[in-house]
Design an enzyme around this catalytic site. Structure first.
Site, PDB file in Angstrom:
ATOM      1  N   LYS A  89       1.263   4.177  -3.032  1.00 53.95           N
ATOM      2  CA  LYS A  89       1.161   5.621  -2.772  1.00 53.95           C
ATOM      3  C   LYS A  89       2.408   6.346  -3.251  1.00 53.95           C
ATOM      4  CE  LYS A  89      -1.914   5.121   1.240  1.00 53.95           C
ATOM      5  NZ  LYS A  89      -2.039   5.250   2.711  1.00 53.95           N
ATOM      6  N   ASP A 115       0.833  -1.201   0.000  1.00 51.19           N
ATOM      7  CA  ASP A 115       0.000   0.000   0.000  1.00 51.19           C
ATOM      8  C   ASP A 115       0.871   1.255   0.000  1.00 51.19           C
ATOM      9  OD1 ASP A 115      -2.672   1.321   0.285  1.00 51.19           O
ATOM     10  OD2 ASP A 115      -1.777   2.015   2.166  1.00 51.19           O
TER      11      ASP A 115
END
Length: 804
Positions: A666, A662
């Site tokens: 990003k 994750d």
């Protein structure tokens, strides 16, 4: 004396005619001297035209004629319509035998509607004890021989009217037929579209009336047709010139010729609503509107003719030939527009005249076809003309840009000599949407934003409730109406053109419509919804594949779903090219840092030419909480992780947080904001889960959390003094090249540094630039949570709303 005119809808059976009679009786009781001009009742004229077509095509019209007669008689069987019915039947039988009809025959047939309407009102008033006189304007209004659009002979008509009203005056109320007259041979003629208004205006002129009151089914003249634009507002007062502009550009309440007789005698015209006695209507006088006037008028049932020919460039007299040919065919042109680089002329005519117009032009330019100076003469059917009356070209870019953003490209554009009226030709299928877009832009009454929300989980559901709770305040403060017309999950779809309410969750559960992007697009088109935004609150890669389709059909995009920005660079680039082609935007501030203004800041710095040299930070609220707590407290790693799981800070399978993917996604999103072409496999990620714990289900993993303690306790103890652990993403390298260096890792930082001082579940980002040197721009705050993320998505929706 006042002249009072009632339109067809006002005179319809039931509430209409009863209200008209009440108005007339009230005026008589108040001792007002009035003359009443009436149109045909309800849809009488349309029904007569339908009967005429049936007869000309040798169809059986008997059943339709019986229904017509039943409507006319209704509950008023004491009125004798036998003569009118006999005339209608005789005319229809003649047309049926011939298989065709002339404009002269059509005028004779249509006149029966006004005759029956005036006779009915007269007889009812007489039965109620009032002095009423049936007045047939075929005996008063004398015209030329142009059937269907006759022009009155003023001197003779005025003499006839004055004589008639001198004989029937005092307390006698003349009930006057609108729309009709007769020529020198006493043959019936009609005065053209909305001719009853013209009749009333002529009568008012000849009698030097105090005022002409035009009763219709709306409260006056509006900034647009309220049937098409719900937010339209009534205009209190207009000047004759302003009203004449509206009439010439297609305002349905006014006939283009109605104003002229009133100007001559300075007679006020008041547009009133038959069904709303509390309304003052719109007053039209010589006095102009103080604030200037703007209104949208529409011409429907039009066609666009295009004459194209490279060989006509520079030739003199082409325009004169076009207008001479059309003039000889008695075809009026409402709008003309010309091209220059390749000679072309665009003309707007009534749809019913389109075929005759083409034939007339083909005859005129026959030799030019042979010489190939003219390439083609074509017709675009089903177009409408929108005229922005009172629109200055200096601000026209606003409504025009709004149309383009809503994928409405005008077929033709025209500006009047005064520069105060702009006309656009659009496809008829786009008329409703175009009107609402233009109206919302030029009047700034309330811009409507239509939102489709996909995914209603924790973030999506919170977002919906935030919008519903704030909608009224935003509408009042920002003049923006947020309308959620679609909510969808992976199975079901809830659609509501005027917007969902607080019961949306229950309604979605009970909905029968299956989830479908195509249905959402189809529904938006069906209801002409403008300013469309699609919001993706899913975590679905499959849904991302719909982005281009949504953009192609006029949607801007807002997303909390990171996947679209982390797929292959080819898809990333294709989507941006499609957005640019369709002039659409894609906002995703919540993709990194939830509601923090990170992406916008980086984007602005980059666009301004600032050289960003490095970006690093704590990207995950979950991992921020985990390592902030672990570093600050004398506890085992597994106990802190278990606490985070129990508080719902992690994903159902905490390895999805601990594997670093994750954070990697990003970081990749930020890299691509700097125009770097990195792929996800370029990101070096330190997976916090030992290899032997990466398999198996989540439950098994959670039962073995204590196996992590020794590893992370050692890492903690091996730090330098006054240091803490942070799991960070780091974008570095030469960021002016095609690719940067992307790394996600667990690092030890001084506890007095910006990264070291972060608390709780906050995210923090350091942006290093050439101008700021060693002192980074720091953005810090809550980096996770449904409410924060939903509020960030809401912010993106409002940003788009301001730009629409």
């Amino acid at each position: 004396m006042k002249v009072v005119k009632f339109g067809g809808k006002s005179l319809a059976n039931g509430e209409g005619i009863n209200t008209v009679l009440e108005i007339i009786e009230e005026k008589i009781k108040n001792e007002e001297r009035i003359a009443v001009v009436v149109s045909a009742r309800g849809k009488t004229t349309d029904q007569l035209e339908n009967l005429l077509e049936k007869a000309s095509e040798n169809e059986d019209f008997a059943s339709a004629f019986e229904k017509f007669k039943a409507y006319q008689i209704s509950e008023y069987d004491f009125v004798d319509f036998s003569e009118e019915f006999k005339n209608i039947e005789k005319l229809l039988e003649g047309v049926r035998l011939l298989g065709d009809y002339s404009a002269k025959i059509k005028d004779q047939l249509l006149s029966q509607g006004e005759l029956m309407s005036a006779k009915l009102i007269t007889e009812i008033l007489k039965q109620r004890g009032y002095k009423a006189n049936f007045t047939d304007t075929r005996k008063l209004i004398k015209t030329d021989d142009i059937f269907g659009n006759a022009q009155p002979l003023d001197a003779l008509s005025k003499e006839n009217v004055l004589e008639h009203f001198q004989e029937f005056n005092g307390k006698t109320v003349n009930i006057v037929t609108g729309f009709i007259g007769s020529n020198a041979k006493n043959e019936t003629t009609t005065l053209g579209r909305n001719g009853s208004n013209y009749t009333a205006s002529l009568i008012a002129n000849y009698l030097d009336a105090e005022e002409l009151q035009n009763y219709t089914h709306v409260d006056g003249i509006y900034t647009a047709n309220p049937d098409l634009v719900p937010s339209a507002q009534r205009i209190d007062q207009l000047s004759y010139n302003e009203a004449n502009e509206l009439a010439n550009f297609g305002a349905t309440i006014l006939h283009a010729k109605t104003i002229i007789p009133l100007i001559e005698k300075n007679i006020p015209l008041r547009i009133l609503n038959t069904f709303n006695n509390d309304n003052q209507g719109t007053l039209i006088t010589a006095k102009p509107n103080k604030e200037g006037m703007k209104s949208l008028s529409v011409l429907e049932h039009t066609a666009l003719l295009n004459l194209e020919g490279r060989g006509l460039l520079g030739k003199s007299g082409v325009d004169a030939r076009v207008f001479r040919a059309l003039g000889d065919a008695q075809i009026s042109v409402s709008i003309i527009s010309q091209g220059s680089s390749e000679r072309g002329i665009g003309l707007v005519v009534d749809a019913e005249n389109a075929v005759r117009a083409v034939k007339a032009l083909e005859r005129e330019f026959e030799s030019d076809f042979y010489s190939k100076d003219v390439n083609k003469i074509s017709v675009v059917d089903d177009v409408s003309v929108i005229s922005i009356v009172g629109q200055d070209l200096s601000t026209f870019h606003k409504p025009y840009d709004a149309l383009i953003r809503n994928q409405i490209v005008p077929l033709l554009f025209n500006n009047t000599v005064t520069g105060k009226n702009v006309s656009l030709v659009v496809k008829k299928s786009q008329l409703n949407k175009a009107l609402n877009v233009i109206h919302g832009e030029i009047f700034e009454i309330c811009k409507k934003i239509n939102i489709a929300i996909f995914g209603h989980g924790t973030v999506g559901g919170t977002l919906i409730n935030q919008i519903l709770d704030s909608a009224a305040t935003i509408e009042e403060r920002k003049k923006v109406k947020l309308n959620i017309f679609a909510v969808s999950n992976s199975r079901k779809l809830l659609l509501h053109a005027t917007g969902i309410g607080s019961e949306w969750k229950t309604q979605l559960e009970e909905a029968q419509q299956e989830a479908s992007i195509d249905e959402v697009i189809k529904y938006a088109k069906l209801f002409h919804l403008e300013n469309l935004i699609a919001v993706d609150n899913t975590a679905s890669e499959a849904f991302v594949q719909n982005y281009n389709k949504l953009v192609d059909h006029g949607f801007d995009l807002v997303s909390s779903n990171k996947i679209a920005n982390t797929l292959g660079f080819d898809f990333y680039k294709e989507l941006r090219e499609n957005l640019e082609k369709n002039q659409k935007q894609y906002l995703y501030e919540t993709n990194v840092g939830a509601g923090l203004p990170l992406i916008d800041t980086i984007r602005i710095l980059h666009l301004s030419g600032e050289n960003i040299t490095r970006i690093r930070g704590v990207f995950s609220g979950t991992l921020s909480y985990l390592f902030n707590t672990f570093s600050a407290e004398d506890r085992t790693f597994s106990s802190v992780l278990k606490e985070a799981i129990d508080k719902g800070f992690t994903e159902p399978d905490p390895r999805e947080d601990l594997n670093g993917n994750d954070v990697g996604r990003k970081l990749l999103i930020l890299a691509r904001e700097l125009d770097l072409q990195n792929e996800f496999n370029d990101v070096k990620i330190k997976n916090l889960v030992p290899e032997d714990l990466r398999g198996g289900d989540a439950k098994t993993f959670v039962s073995r959390l204590e196996e992590l303690d020794a590893t992370y306790q050692k890492v903690k103890e091996e730090q330098k003094p006054n240091h803490v652990l942070r799991y960070i993403g780091d974008l570095s390298g030469d960021l002016q090249q095609d690719k940067g260096e992307l790394e996600v890792a667990l690092v030890s930082v001084p506890d007095d540094s910006s990264l070291g001082q972060v608390k709780g579940a906050d995210s923090i980002f350091e942006i290093y630039t050439e101008s700021y040197g060693d002192r980074p721009i720091v953005i810090q705050g809550a980096g996770a949570g449904a409410a924060v993320t939903a509020r960030g998505v809401f912010g993106d929706i409002l940003k788009l709303s301001e730009k629409k």
